[in-house]
Design a protein around this motif. Sequence first.
Motif, short mmCIF file in Angstrom:
data_model
loop_
_atom_site.label_atom_id
_atom_site.label_comp_id
_atom_site.label_asym_id
_atom_site.label_seq_id
_atom_site.Cartn_x
_atom_site.Cartn_y
_atom_site.Cartn_z
N GLY A 18 38.77 47.01 38.24
CA GLY A 18 38.38 45.77 37.58
C GLY A 18 37.57 46.09 36.34
O GLY A 18 37.70 47.16 35.76
N MET A 26 33.61 43.66 38.19
CA MET A 26 33.86 42.23 38.07
C MET A 26 35.36 41.95 38.17
O MET A 26 36.17 42.68 37.63
N GLU A 27 35.70 40.87 38.88
CA GLU A 27 37.09 40.46 39.03
C GLU A 27 37.38 39.33 38.05
O GLU A 27 36.47 38.56 37.72
N TYR A 47 36.49 36.56 32.45
CA TYR A 47 35.55 36.99 33.48
C TYR A 47 34.36 36.05 33.50
O TYR A 47 34.01 35.44 32.50
N TYR A 51 28.93 35.56 38.14
CA TYR A 51 29.30 35.98 39.48
C TYR A 51 30.48 36.94 39.41
O TYR A 51 31.49 36.62 38.78
N ALA A 52 30.38 38.08 40.04
CA ALA A 52 31.39 39.14 39.92
C ALA A 52 32.69 38.83 40.64
O ALA A 52 33.75 39.28 40.24
N GLN A 53 32.64 38.05 41.73
CA GLN A 53 33.84 37.74 42.51
C GLN A 53 34.03 36.23 42.60
O GLN A 53 33.71 35.60 43.61
N GLU A 55 36.54 34.30 43.09
CA GLU A 55 37.40 33.78 44.16
C GLU A 55 36.58 33.47 45.42
O GLU A 55 36.79 32.46 46.08
N LYS A 56 35.63 34.33 45.74
CA LYS A 56 34.79 34.12 46.93
C LYS A 56 33.84 32.94 46.73
O LYS A 56 33.45 32.29 47.68
N LYS A 57 33.46 32.66 45.49
CA LYS A 57 32.55 31.55 45.20
C LYS A 57 33.24 30.22 45.47
O LYS A 57 32.60 29.25 45.83
N CYS A 63 32.26 25.96 43.42
CA CYS A 63 31.34 26.99 42.94
C CYS A 63 30.09 26.31 42.40
O CYS A 63 30.18 25.38 41.60
#
Length: 94
Positions: A18, A26-27, A47, A51-53, A55-57, A63
């Motif tokens: 990434g 970071m994704e 980006y 927040y680095a991810q 999708e998880k947020k 979010c």
Amino acid sequence: MAKKKIVSLEGAVKTDAGLSYKGIIMEPVVEKCEGCERVVAFEGDNYCPTYAQPEKKWAHGVCNFATHVRAEMDKAGKVKVNPLKASKRAARGR
């Protein structure tokens, strides 16, 4: 009047895993992030510097960093409020 802070990913390096920025991988942002003021473009991908991810947020709802989404309404048409905060407001008389 709120100041807008311009965020750049200066010093970031694109790797196989990434985007590496300040030691964090970071994704790229997900489709739900499109329209958010926090999204920053870097070498053809977008980006989120907050927040680095991303999708998880979005996995458990909205979010909390999203600038393009309003608070959800429940079935009665009222904004959802944290029950703990609501009890504290009621105790203060608000």
